[in-house]
Write a protein that holds these residues in place. Sequence first.
Motif, PDB file in Angstrom:
ATOM      1  N   THR A 184      -5.464  -4.568  -2.360  1.00 52.58           N
ATOM      2  CA  THR A 184      -6.632  -4.976  -1.581  1.00 52.58           C
ATOM      3  C   THR A 184      -7.151  -6.331  -2.042  1.00 52.58           C
ATOM      4  N   ILE A 227      -3.442   5.896  -0.062  1.00 52.87           N
ATOM      5  CA  ILE A 227      -4.288   5.578  -1.208  1.00 52.87           C
ATOM      6  C   ILE A 227      -4.225   6.693  -2.258  1.00 52.87           C
ATOM      7  N   SER A 250      -3.855   0.372  -5.626  1.00 51.93           N
ATOM      8  CA  SER A 250      -4.399   0.052  -4.306  1.00 51.93           C
ATOM      9  C   SER A 250      -5.465  -1.031  -4.393  1.00 51.93           C
ATOM     10  N   TYR A 296       0.829  -1.207   0.000  1.00 49.84           N
ATOM     11  CA  TYR A 296       0.000   0.000   0.000  1.00 49.84           C
ATOM     12  C   TYR A 296       0.871   1.269   0.000  1.00 49.84           C
TER      13      TYR A 296
END
Length: 334
Positions: free
Chosen positions: A210, A310, A206, A38
């Motif tokens: 995820t 993010i 991102s 991230y």
Amino acid sequence: MSPKSRFSEISYRPVVNDPSASYHLIYFITGNPGLIAYYDTFLATLYDSLSRSKNQSSNYFHIHGQSLAGFEEEEPELSSPYSLEDQITISLTSLQRQRIPSGALQGQPYASVILIGHSVGSYILLELIQRLRKSSSSLNIRAGILLFPTVTHLAQSPSGVKISRLFRIPDFAKRASSVAKALVSIAPKSVLKWLVGLLTGMPNDSAEVTTRFLRSSMGIWQALHLAKDEIDFITEDKWDEDIWGIEHEETDQKPHIPKLIFYFGEKDHWVANHTRDALIAARGRIDIESSSSKPVMLIDENGVEHGFCIRHSESIAEKVKIWIENAMDGESEA
């Protein structure tokens, strides 16, 4: 120079042969979910900015960050997730093992260490400093930078209030993760990634991270289990006065106190405004020109969200770069 790994570990370590150079480690600790990927853009931007700086010509910065335990796709499924205490212990062991990887000083400890923590990583950061001090470690922790820190009264935050109710359900973390894994397993990876992007509005990189997190063997369970520990243990201010830079009466014997910079969100759903303001009033200072050794505590005014990595990696990296340079110069400025 390239990062050592894109997934469980990111390490930026320039190879130089200058025997007069000074090597400094920047050790990064993630938030929850604890996937280092991230922060790929954030750490790359920070490294590039420091490498181009004209203010630190004799200093070489090595950056290291790794995922928290239990989050990566390749990790085997265990009988139970890692606790917050486990994460602190693992981070401490990793930090103590870091050495200069090459050049004339290969294998030697770094001249100094700057810790950076995000969210619960900031709590882990303070724990590392306190435990190193109590163990009389020789590590020279020069500074700690705490980004959107959750270090007290997490349960009183807007999101903390909501998730605390769920944790009253017996074995909620395991049950919820089992249901989520069953749902995730139905969708192909490409479809799942598309759904993640659609539902969260995350950019492509991102959304990819995820998706990996959701498909990992125990990532969802690990995240929920760790979140419950955060609610249970991140409560009152628990650190010694040395951590906060409170001067001793015996000033001649006062040990070195790492410079701390806290950067809070203006409206952070994981940090209640009243607990943040109380901590600043009790422990911090906002006057960056003050000679006090108490931490600098700042509140973002640019609308950056708690999960800065993010969409705001570059802007936060530029701030952190300035703080690191000023810490190296013996100053802390915004």
